[in-house]
Write a protein that holds these residues in place. Structure first.
Motif, PDB file in Angstrom:
ATOM      1  N   GLU A 299       0.746  -1.239   0.097  1.00  0.00           N
ATOM      2  CA  GLU A 299       0.081   0.086  -0.033  1.00  0.00           C
ATOM      3  C   GLU A 299       0.903   1.314   0.012  1.00  0.00           C
ATOM      4  O   GLU A 299       0.360   2.197  -0.270  1.00  0.00           O
ATOM      5  CB  GLU A 299      -0.983   0.085   1.130  1.00  0.00           C
ATOM      6  N   ASP A 300       2.036   1.143   0.233  1.00  0.00           N
ATOM      7  CA  ASP A 300       3.050   2.057   0.147  1.00  0.00           C
ATOM      8  C   ASP A 300       3.723   2.573  -0.860  1.00  0.00           C
ATOM      9  O   ASP A 300       4.532   3.430  -1.037  1.00  0.00           O
ATOM     10  CB  ASP A 300       3.893   2.359   1.461  1.00  0.00           C
ATOM     11  N   ARG A 303       3.223   5.596  -3.044  1.00  0.00           N
ATOM     12  CA  ARG A 303       3.249   6.938  -2.113  1.00  0.00           C
ATOM     13  C   ARG A 303       3.511   8.183  -3.193  1.00  0.00           C
ATOM     14  O   ARG A 303       2.874   9.280  -2.851  1.00  0.00           O
ATOM     15  CB  ARG A 303       4.031   6.957  -1.011  1.00  0.00           C
TER      16      ARG A 303
END
Length: 356
Positions: A299-300, A303
């Protein structure tokens, strides 16, 4: 074999943050009721906080938004000629901002051999390439190339061209400029899907220096992937009332499916999870979600892309360079990366790179 490196990147956006003014302006063009409510819901889900334009928004006394150039007047949107006049006026100003931030030394200016410009939102001649040479005082014999109308993935194609130049002529120094005035092509419409595409776009510019000097991000390889039977999902056509975009809501679904099917081609011999740095063009929150889901990334991982989307929106070809600029600042020597942009076709242009 000589390796080409992205030595440094400088970016700029106009000074006028128009995101919230646009939301009110756009909502006023949509019919009251379901469509307007759905538009505001999608605004909240867009993950965009700021978008910048060469147009200064002004709120009239009756609460109706307009711009300082009086370009967009309800019932009297401009034709293509007036929009191109605005591009010729404002695009060089934004280009100068990025070029000045790049801070080329006198020696670097003397060594620039090639200039490559990408833009799909405006054109004139002599064009931005000519203006760059004049502004920087480059050698009048510098080789100039314009890459036009390729949409959001044009920056990867510009880097591909620079890569080929440096590999062919190791002493070459290539200056790449990606400039888009996307807010120049707002259309007066009551179509919700079209209005949601306008919600994404903004103006921005990136300048980059590419050479054989082993500093910055080393370019390893490129791969273009065309998703079959999707050519109708993203289109960009010149019409009497400006450039007319169609951006289908089906694009994220097709991208996610394609990433699952051909993700191993993008990173041959490696699992996508082994890639340290991802510079994915933030074509919208749903596009980033689709790539993340399709490749099974953490999920990062995206970023930097999500940060650029939040702070600047989608600036077409310039956007992935904003992401690469962030990565260039943060990357550690030896890290492996992948850049990816999507555009008409639907095509994904990808680039593998490493931090020097």
């Amino acid at each position: 074999m000589t390796t080409a490196y992205i030595n440094r990147i400088a970016t700029s956006a106009p000074s006028h943050d128009v995101h919230h003014a646009f939301i009110e302006f756009a909502a006023g063009m949509l019919p009251e009721g379901t469509q307007r409510s759905l538009f505001r819901r999608m605004v909240r889900m867009s993950a965009i906080e700021h978008r910048y334009s060469f147009l200064e928004p002004i709120s009239a006394e009756n609460g109706v938004w307009r711009d300082a150039e009086n370009l967009y007047e309800t019932g009297n949107f401009p034709g293509t000629a007036r929009r191109m006049e605005a591009f010729e006026k404002f695009a060089p100003q934004l280009a100068v901002c990025s070029l000045n931030k790049l801070r080329l030394t006198p020696d670097e200016r003397d060594r620039v051999t090639h200039v490559i410009v990408t833009s799909c939102t405006g054109l004139y001649a002599p064009g931005l390439d000519y203006d760059i040479v004049n502004h920087l005082g480059l050698n009048p014999s510098v080789e100039r190339t314009m890459i036009g109308f390729m949409g959001c993935y044009a920056a990867i194609n510009a880097l591909k061209s620079a890569h080929h130049i440096v590999r062919s002529v190791p002493e070459a120094v290539v200056l790449v400029l990606n400039l888009e005035l996307c807010t120049l092509h707002l259309q007066e419409t009551k179509n919700l899907e079209q209005m949601l595409s306008f919600l994404l776009f903004a103006d921005g510019c990136a300048a980059a220096l590419i050479s054989a000097e082993p500093k910055g991000l080393g370019i390893d390889s490129f791969l273009a992937l065309r998703i079959p039977e999707t050519s109708h999902l993203i289109t960009w056509k010149i019409r009497e009332m400006g450039f007319d975009m169609h951006l289908s809501g089906q694009v994220p679904t097709e991208i996610s499916k394609a990433m699952k099917e051909v993700g191993n081609q993008i990173t041959p011999g490696r699992n996508p999870l082994d890639i340290d740095l991802w510079a994915v063009h933030p074509g919208g929150r749903t596009v980033l979600d689709a790539v993340e889901r399709g490749l099974g990334l953490g999920e990062d991982s995206l970023r930097p892309s999500r940060d650029v989307l939040a702070q600047f929106g989608n600036m077409s070809s310039a956007t992935v360079m904003f992401v690469l600029q962030t990565i260039l600042r943060e990357a550690e020597s030896g890290q492996q990366g992948c850049a990816m942009s999507f555009g008409p076709g639907v095509t994904a242009e990808t680039m593998l790179f490493h931090a020097a």
